[in-house]
Write a protein that holds these residues in place. Sequence first.
Motif: not given
Length: 140
Positions: A37-38, A59-60, A62-65, A92-93
Amino acid sequence: TQEADVADDFQRPLSEKGRRDVRQTVLTLINKGAQIQLILASPLKRAQQTAQEAAQILSPKPSLRTYEPLSNEISGMDLSQKLIRDDFNMTEILLIGHQPQLGDLAQHLIGEPFSLQPGSLVAISISEGKGQCLWTTHPQ
């Protein structure tokens, strides 16, 4: 030492082999059923490039930081505490960082010595502050 025409490790790019390894490793994640998810990535250039490669395949998407604590300047225990305080509220990170910090983090979470090779993945389930290693994989 100077490598890849850069004077410091902060600016060292991901090599072509590194890019291939990322793609292979992310396919392993997908085959193991990961639902990332991230993605939290170190601000170092090669970690940023690794995160971007991974995000393109997952996929899908995920956000990226960018996550400064992954810059390999604090201990694995301190990183663990920072992650808990920041409470990303995700199941899930994917953390993309550097050794020895990530190996120290895995060791701290699992509670026993743990070694990570460059490009390795480890899946850790965390419940009530304790970690359990679900699996680990290394680039071929």
